[in-house]
Design an enzyme around this catalytic site. Structure first.
Site, PDB file in Angstrom:
ATOM      1  N   ASP A 143       0.841  -1.195   0.000  1.00 29.22           N
ATOM      2  CA  ASP A 143       0.000   0.000   0.000  1.00 29.22           C
ATOM      3  C   ASP A 143       0.875   1.245   0.000  1.00 29.22           C
ATOM      4  O   ASP A 143       1.374   1.672   1.046  1.00 29.22           O
ATOM      5  CB  ASP A 143      -0.916  -0.016   1.237  1.00 29.22           C
ATOM      6  CG  ASP A 143      -1.848   1.197   1.283  1.00 29.22           C
ATOM      7  OD1 ASP A 143      -1.937   1.920   0.257  1.00 29.22           O
ATOM      8  OD2 ASP A 143      -2.483   1.400   2.331  1.00 29.22           O
ATOM      9  N   LYS A 183       1.651   7.969   0.469  1.00 30.08           N
ATOM     10  CA  LYS A 183       2.065   7.999   1.870  1.00 30.08           C
ATOM     11  C   LYS A 183       3.454   8.635   2.001  1.00 30.08           C
ATOM     12  O   LYS A 183       4.237   8.594   1.049  1.00 30.08           O
ATOM     13  CB  LYS A 183       2.151   6.557   2.409  1.00 30.08           C
ATOM     14  CG  LYS A 183       0.816   5.873   2.625  1.00 30.08           C
ATOM     15  CD  LYS A 183       1.004   4.482   3.199  1.00 30.08           C
ATOM     16  CE  LYS A 183      -0.322   3.792   3.414  1.00 30.08           C
ATOM     17  NZ  LYS A 183      -1.147   4.412   4.462  1.00 30.08           N
ATOM     18  N   ARG A 197     -11.101  -0.503   2.224  1.00 24.87           N
ATOM     19  CA  ARG A 197     -12.567  -0.590   2.188  1.00 24.87           C
ATOM     20  C   ARG A 197     -13.067  -0.739   0.752  1.00 24.87           C
ATOM     21  O   ARG A 197     -14.126  -1.326   0.518  1.00 24.87           O
ATOM     22  CB  ARG A 197     -13.167   0.651   2.884  1.00 24.87           C
ATOM     23  CG  ARG A 197     -12.804   1.955   2.232  1.00 24.87           C
ATOM     24  CD  ARG A 197     -13.021   3.153   3.148  1.00 24.87           C
ATOM     25  NE  ARG A 197     -11.923   3.343   4.103  1.00 24.87           N
ATOM     26  CZ  ARG A 197     -11.866   4.317   4.998  1.00 24.87           C
ATOM     27  NH1 ARG A 197     -12.852   5.208   5.078  1.00 24.87           N
ATOM     28  NH2 ARG A 197     -10.841   4.421   5.821  1.00 24.87           N
TER      29      ARG A 197
END
Ligand code: BES
Ligand code: MN
Ligand code: ZN
Length: 501
Positions: free
Chosen positions: A272, A279, A353
């Site tokens: 991720d 990030k 999600r």
């Protein structure tokens, strides 16, 4: 590691046990456990306590050699704390300490003679499982990706002494705990593997291998099949990556054909980066652990396969990478999920999600008895609960309260604890979008709760629970590594279900 349960010989007692090392308990206030008394002979153990060489505090140890009259080469004194009726926590600290000593001893085999049958509020099965898990954890090494493998010294065979009355229960518990430890080891290995090796394709390979070894069903859907299912939300996450996505479905059929299955859904983001909402660089390597939900489903299936539980379980794993690129999703993109609900992606880093919602819709087809999803979903959950408890989220009605209680109890039983968090309509409002049915983020307040609220919208057709393992799936810093959680919680939940509890 090999465990055997042996009854304590009434005739020779502990003095006659021939072993490389025998571990017995001592208490604070200089008291000896029954095992320590049996070995005290001319008073060497009493003297060790008197001199202060060991305090008896839970988790302290002292290794003695050549004790008078004892057939054992070494005697390991292990502190159990101040009560004669040992608490769960103190016993756990004691077996962990003994395991650490065992893993560095110059002998192949050792004996545990701790008060397994005298733990406050717990039975011998609990104590044996606790010991097996502690030993396996102390012996876990990840050296797959090192050029020189560490020589694994220490104890390889452990005899566990119990009364003969308890020995059948102890044998069953040791076998169950070994299956659980094997499941956890797989989960740890998968988590610890680097993201250039542990890709969605690699996870699919592991699922296929497990299915072959333990004879259960497996299906791996590729991009075309995922498109045919109209999983627009899952597909939006994989778009920026060169690595092909996989949708893995495993079917363990230990129950009657008509029994409604438990469905486990695991987040399988093999790396991720955050995508376009990228990030920060610091510690980004830890986002290789973003597939720990998936790894916990695979580990639980390994344990299931070894245990041969009599129930039906389906495992569902959406697996892909979250990468930035010219083809990646952009903030503001609107996608249509498999359920038909549209989603405005306001932050591409809230991708868990987005893959889970389609997997949760897919789960409807199994007419499940219950669905549990497991995900390293939010940093906010780490802020809320730290690294001790997994976040547990369900709706608040009778059926869901009952499921929550089962999961909380299973966690407590194995020291793999969860803490229940709220899901309420008030939080749902934070997911409002001006342009789609919902946004994929709800702002900073209550971040783990709004993430759960998002998932809740895809689970209306069955009883469902969500486990946010962002704080519990791995450790950072010098001890960086996967923990194998929440495989103990999940496996115990399934064992209890299979037993009709
Ligand atoms: N995988 C992360 C969650 C995470 C972050 C787990 C750090 C453990 C440690 C997840 O995909 C994520 O990035 N969540 C965002 C959500 C936010 C954008 C609403 C987060 O927690 O910051
Ligand atoms: Mn993310
Ligand atoms: Zn993530």
């Amino acid at each position: 590691m090999d465990f055997s349960i042996k009854p304590i010989e009434a005739k020779t007692g502990l003095l006659g046990v021939k072993t490389g090392c025998i571990a017995v308990g001592v208490f604070e206030d200089k008291k000896l456990s029954a095992g320590a008394k049996a070995l005290d002979g001319k008073g060497a153990i009493t003297a060790a306590l008197k001199s202060g060489d060991i305090t008896g505090k839970a988790g302290t140890t002292l290794l003695l050699r050549g004790l008078d009259g004892a057939a054992a080469e070494r005697v390991l004194l292990v502190g159990l704390g101040n009560e004669e009726s040992v608490s769960e926590k103190n016993f756990q600290a004691a077996v962990q300490a003994a395991s650490r000593v065992f893993s560095n001893l110059g002998t192949n085999e050792a004996t545990l003679a701790l008060p397994f049958e005298e733990i406050k509020n717990r039975d011998v099965s609990w104590a044996i499982r606790c010991a097996v898990l502690a030993v396996r954890d102390a012996n876990y090494r990840f050296d797959t990706t090192k050029s020189k493998k560490e020589e694994k010294g220490g104890v390889k065979k452990i005899a566990v002494l119990t009364s003969s009355a308890a020995s059948n229960a102890a044998k069953t518990a040791a076998a169950q705990a070994t299956a659980l430890a094997n499941g956890m080891a797989l989960t740890k290995d998968l988590g610890n593997l680097p993201p250039n090796i542990c890709t969605p394709t690699y996870l699919a390979g592991v699922a296929k291998k497990l299915a072959k070894d333990y004879k259960f069903g497996v299906e791996v859907l590729d991009r075309k099949q995922i498109e045919a299912l109209k999983m627009g939300s899952f597909l939006s996450v994989t778009k920026g990556s060169e690595e092909p996505p996989k949708f893995i479905v495993m079917k363990y059929n230990g129950g009657k054909p008509k029994d409604a299955p438990i469905v486990l859904v695991g987040k399988g983001i093999t790396f991720d980066t955050g995508g376009i909402s990228i990030k920060p660089s610091a510690n980004m390597d830890e986002m290789k652990y973003d597939m720990c939900g998936a790894a916990s489903v695979l580990g639980t299936f390994r344990a299931l396969g070894e245990l041969g539980l009599k129930l039906n379980v389906v495992g569902v794993i959406p697996a892909c990478e979250n990468m930035p690129s010219g083809r990646a999703s952009k903030p503001g993109d609107i996608v249509t999920s498999m359920s038909g609900q549209t989603i405005e992606i306001l932050n591409t880093d809230a991708e868990g999600r987005l893959i889970l919602c389609d997997a949760l819709t897919y789960a409807e087809r199994f007419k499940p008895a219950a669905v549990v999803d497991i995900a390293t979903l939010t940093g906010a959950c780490v802020t809320a609960l730290g690294h001790h408890n997994t976040g547990l989220f369900t709706r608040h009605d009778d059926a869901h309260d009952a499921l929550a209680q089962e999961l909380l109890a299973a966690g407590k039983e194995t020291g793999d604890t969860a803490w229940r968090m709220p899901i309420e309509d008030a939080y749902q409002e934070q997911l409002k979008s001006n342009f789609a049915d919902m946004a994929n983020i709800g702002g900073p307040p209550g971040g783990s709760i709004t993430a759960a609220c998002f998932l809740e919208r895809y689970t209306k057709k069955y009883t469902w629970a969500h486990l946010d393992i962002a704080g519990t799936a791995w450790k950072s810093g010098a001890a960086k590594g996967a923990t194998g959680r929440p495989v103990p919680l999940l496996t115990t939940f399934l064992i209890n279900r299979a037993n009709g509890k």
